[in-house]
Structures are given as C-alpha cells and as structure tokens.
Design an enzyme around this catalytic site. Structure first.
Site, PDB file in Angstrom:
ATOM      1  CB  SER A  95      53.199  13.252  57.737  1.00 17.47           C
ATOM      2  OG  SER A  95      54.391  12.918  58.994  1.00 17.47           O
ATOM      3  CE1 TYR A  98      56.754  10.537  54.193  1.00 20.03           C
ATOM      4  CE2 TYR A  98      56.093  11.546  56.245  1.00 20.03           C
ATOM      5  CZ  TYR A  98      55.878  10.528  55.453  1.00 20.03           C
ATOM      6  OH  TYR A  98      54.803   9.772  55.688  1.00 20.03           O
ATOM      7  CE  LYS A 155      52.941  12.490  53.514  1.00 18.58           C
ATOM      8  NZ  LYS A 155      52.121  11.809  52.587  1.00 18.58           N
ATOM      9  CG  ASN A 214      54.127   7.526  65.074  1.00 15.87           C
ATOM     10  OD1 ASN A 214      54.016   8.558  65.639  1.00 15.87           O
ATOM     11  ND2 ASN A 214      55.240   7.266  64.345  1.00 15.87           N
ATOM     12  CB  ILE A 274      54.239  -1.408  66.445  1.00 14.33           C
ATOM     13  CG1 ILE A 274      54.185  -0.028  67.501  1.00 14.33           C
ATOM     14  CG2 ILE A 274      53.428  -2.655  66.663  1.00 14.33           C
ATOM     15  CD1 ILE A 274      52.820   0.037  67.964  1.00 14.33           C
ATOM     16  NE  ARG A 294      58.103   9.616  66.822  1.00 13.39           N
ATOM     17  CZ  ARG A 294      58.788  10.326  67.390  1.00 13.39           C
ATOM     18  NH1 ARG A 294      58.383  11.277  68.476  1.00 13.39           N
ATOM     19  NH2 ARG A 294      60.062  10.660  66.991  1.00 13.39           N
TER      20      ARG A 294
HETATM   21  N1  NAD Z   1      53.212   4.600  57.695  1.00 10.18           N
HETATM   22  C1  NAD Z   1      53.390   5.556  58.677  1.00 10.18           C
HETATM   23  O1  NAD Z   1      53.780   5.629  59.712  1.00 10.18           O
HETATM   24  C2  NAD Z   1      52.622   6.943  58.026  1.00 10.18           C
HETATM   25  C3  NAD Z   1      52.385   7.958  58.988  1.00 10.18           C
HETATM   26  C4  NAD Z   1      51.553   9.214  58.556  1.00 10.18           C
HETATM   27  C5  NAD Z   1      51.233   9.099  57.131  1.00 10.18           C
HETATM   28  N2  NAD Z   1      51.538   8.334  56.437  1.00 10.18           N
HETATM   29  C6  NAD Z   1      51.165   8.503  54.952  1.00 10.18           C
HETATM   30  O2  NAD Z   1      50.048   7.504  54.649  1.00 10.18           O
HETATM   31  C7  NAD Z   1      50.278   7.160  53.333  1.00 10.18           C
HETATM   32  C8  NAD Z   1      50.575   5.457  53.249  1.00 10.18           C
HETATM   33  O3  NAD Z   1      51.511   5.272  54.295  1.00 10.18           O
HETATM   34  P1  NAD Z   1      52.174   3.783  54.252  1.00 10.18           P
HETATM   35  O4  NAD Z   1      52.891   3.587  55.226  1.00 10.18           O
HETATM   36  O5  NAD Z   1      50.940   2.736  53.767  1.00 10.18           O
HETATM   37  O6  NAD Z   1      53.216   3.883  52.739  1.00 10.18           O
HETATM   38  P2  NAD Z   1      53.493   2.834  51.805  1.00 10.18           P
HETATM   39  O7  NAD Z   1      54.902   3.164  51.406  1.00 10.18           O
HETATM   40  O8  NAD Z   1      53.472   1.255  52.089  1.00 10.18           O
HETATM   41  O9  NAD Z   1      52.371   3.423  50.702  1.00 10.18           O
HETATM   42  C9  NAD Z   1      52.666   4.082  49.533  1.00 10.18           C
HETATM   43  C10 NAD Z   1      51.956   3.767  48.150  1.00 10.18           C
HETATM   44  O10 NAD Z   1      52.391   4.529  47.510  1.00 10.18           O
HETATM   45  C11 NAD Z   1      52.732   3.960  46.310  1.00 10.18           C
HETATM   46  N3  NAD Z   1      53.612   4.669  45.657  1.00 10.18           N
HETATM   47  C12 NAD Z   1      54.979   5.102  45.554  1.00 10.18           C
HETATM   48  N4  NAD Z   1      55.446   5.738  44.435  1.00 10.18           N
HETATM   49  C13 NAD Z   1      54.228   5.627  43.614  1.00 10.18           C
HETATM   50  C14 NAD Z   1      54.055   6.209  42.409  1.00 10.18           C
HETATM   51  N5  NAD Z   1      54.950   6.863  41.648  1.00 10.18           N
HETATM   52  N6  NAD Z   1      52.913   6.293  41.831  1.00 10.18           N
HETATM   53  C15 NAD Z   1      52.023   5.394  42.127  1.00 10.18           C
HETATM   54  N7  NAD Z   1      51.981   4.991  43.252  1.00 10.18           N
HETATM   55  C16 NAD Z   1      53.125   5.074  44.075  1.00 10.18           C
HETATM   56  C17 NAD Z   1      53.432   2.459  46.988  1.00 10.18           C
HETATM   57  O11 NAD Z   1      53.407   1.479  45.833  1.00 10.18           O
HETATM   58  C18 NAD Z   1      52.562   2.412  48.080  1.00 10.18           C
HETATM   59  O12 NAD Z   1      51.529   1.506  47.881  1.00 10.18           O
HETATM   60  C19 NAD Z   1      51.544   7.754  52.749  1.00 10.18           C
HETATM   61  O13 NAD Z   1      51.237   8.966  52.204  1.00 10.18           O
HETATM   62  C20 NAD Z   1      52.335   7.984  53.960  1.00 10.18           C
HETATM   63  O14 NAD Z   1      53.227   9.388  53.913  1.00 10.18           O
HETATM   64  C21 NAD Z   1      52.095   6.975  56.735  1.00 10.18           C
END
Ligand code: NAD
Length: 262
Positions: free
Chosen positions: A68, A93, A97, A122, A137, A160
């Site tokens: 992140s 968080y 990470k 983001n 968004i 952002r």
């Molecule tokens: N969305 C954002 O703004 C953002 C920004 C930077 C980084 N990220 C990172 O990108 C990645 C994906 O983000 P996202 O927004 O698609 O998040 P999301 O929450 O939609 O996806 C996370 C996935 O992890 C799965 N999951 C949760 N707990 C689990 C478990 N115990 N076992 C197996 N699967 C499990 C969920 O089912 C989901 O499909 C994450 O690691 C998040 O930290 C997201």
C-alpha cells in the site's frame, strides 16, 4: 478455488504447481485496521508467512505482493514520495503491509524466493466495491448517479494519487517477467488530485452538479499522498495510459450499467 489464507492446507493447495504467487489478499482496510491490530497481524502477516513457507516446501520461486503506497510511508516528509522515503505508517494496515514486505525480503535472502513488492497508491475503476467505502471514486460515482449527497471528510483539500485499475494490472504483468535488481516499486500516476477537484471532474463527466457535505476530517488520513513512479517506469518499462477524466468516464459508464441491472 475457494480457501482461507489462514489455513496452511488451503494455501498449499492454491500454490501447487505455480511459478509465481500474486498476493492480493487483505483481510483489513486502513480505516478499520487499528480497531484490532492483533487480528491484522494474525490474518495478514501470519497468513502471508503460511504462503512463504508453502512456497519453500513446494519450490515456488516468485511472489508479487500488493502493498500500500498510501499507508506505508505515513505523513510525507517530501513530495512526490519515492521508494526510499521513510516508512512511518499511521495505521496498522500499513505496519502489517510493511512487515510482510520485510518477510518477503528475508525469505529471498534465506530461500532464494524472488519477491517483488508493488506499493499501489489509490486504484479506482470498474468493479470497485462501493460497500466497503475503500476508495473515494467508487463511492462518489455511486452517490452522484443515485443523487445522494457526497460526504467529504475534511475540507476537500486532501490530495491523493489516483490510478486507473488497468494501469495497475499492467504493472502486475510487467512484474511477472522483471529480472532486475530492484524489489520495491511505487505503482501510481504521480499526479495529485484533491477531493474537491475529483468531484469537479465527476460533475464534468456526468454533466450535472452534485451536493457536497463537508464533515470533520479523519485523524488517520494523511493530508497529501502523491507517489513518484519513476523507478517502476524505468525498471518495469511501464507507463500509465488512462487519464483521470477518461478513467472516471469509464467508471461512470460501468456503474450506470450496474445500477440499470439492479
Ligand atoms: N483498494 C485500494 O485502495 C488499495 C490500495 C492499495 C493496495 N491495495 C491492496 O490491494 C489488494 C487488493 O485490494 P482490493 O481493494 O481488491 O481489496 P478487496 O478487499 O476487494 O480484496 C481482498 C481479497 O482478499 C480476499 N480475502 C480476504 N480474507 C481472506 C482470507 N482469509 N483468505 C483468502 N482470501 C481472503 C477477499 O475475499 C478479497 O477477494 C489488497 O492487498 C489491498 O490491501 C488496495
């Protein structure tokens, strides 16, 4: 395949026969991770160690971890934030990470697992989940199309670095074949946009104004987060292709289709 990252057997099954693991699982969000840091550590850090241990056992040699860029650095000391900026996360968080990133590096040293970390800023675009309110968004587009006032935490000057989802996905593809010496890359547009400017763009795309409601700011939101993406551009041979007005227009079109079907 369905499984739980905290279950070593499920993890083992999931990576069997793989060349590379693309690790996108997160059980927490920045806004709720401070509520229960123990859960954050157990379900993300410990669970990621299950992946790494299974990779050692099964001789899977590569992992790409989605970290992140918005939380690992904390309050910026300079802008744009590059990969060598100090890391002082304000939320659990971001700490977990960062801990996972460090374990990846340890496993690379100890076991020769090639580990690439992508610190994504983001992301936004089609299929962004509205209900978790992770990312302005998706929520703003939904509210605008449903004629619900948009709530802004703070005065709307929070800045952002928004990046369209297909540009993020392209870095995953590039990281798969990267064989250079760097291990940590920011994945960002490199452009800062305030919440107020974002809503202005959204209004231009949908052709009407939306009601804005300003609420008190949240203590864990850093005022500015803009990431330098020069390293990724140079090393991964990657570039952003979708501008914000174009990305917002695509997101609006997708959301319109979704709402029409619901
Ligand atoms: N969305 C954002 O703004 C953002 C920004 C930077 C980084 N990220 C990172 O990108 C990645 C994906 O983000 P996202 O927004 O698609 O998040 P999301 O929450 O939609 O996806 C996370 C996935 O992890 C799965 N999951 C949760 N707990 C689990 C478990 N115990 N076992 C197996 N699967 C499990 C969920 O089912 C989901 O499909 C994450 O690691 C998040 O930290 C997201």
């Amino acid at each position: 395949m369905v499984g739980d990252l905290s279950n070593a057997h499920d993890v083992s099954r999931a990576i069997a026969g793989a060349d590379t693991v693309l690790h996108l699982v997160s059980t927490t969000l920045p806004k709720n991770s401070n509520d229960d840091p123990i859960y954050d550590v157990q379900s993300n850090v410990v669970a990621s160690l299950h992946i790494l241990n299974a990779m050692v056992t099964q001789k899977v040699r590569n992992i790409i971890f989605i970290s992140s860029g918005g939380t690992v650095y904390g309050n910026p000391i300079y802008l744009p934030i590059n990969e060598s900026h100090p890391t002082n996360p304000l939320v659990s968080y971001g700490i977990t990470k960062l801990a996972i990133e460090k374990y990846l590096q340890m496993y690379e040293r100890l076991h020769g697992i090639r580990a690439i970390t992508l610190r994504v800023s983001n992301p936004y675009g089609e299929r962004q989940r509205v209900e978790t309110a992770q990312g302005a968004i998706g929520v703003f587009v939904y509210n605008a199309l449903k004629n619900i006032p948009i709530e802004i935490w703070g005065d709307g000057t929070v800045m952002r670095d928004y990046i369209y989802v297909s540009d993020v996905a392209e870095t995953f593809v590039k990281a798969l074949t990267y064989r250079g010496e760097h291990r940590v890359f920011n994945v960002s547009s490199g452009i800062g946009t305030t919440l107020n400017a974002l809503i202005d763009m959204l209004e231009a795309v949908i052709g009407k104004s939306v009601e804005r409601r300003y609420l008190p700011g949240r203590p864990f939101d850093v005022p500015v987060s803009v990431l330098c993406n020069d390293l990724g551009r140079g090393e991964l041979g990657w570039t952003t292709l979708v501008s914000m007005p174009e990305g917002i227009a695509r997101t609006v079109e997708w959301m319109r289709r979704e709402l029409a079907q619901s």
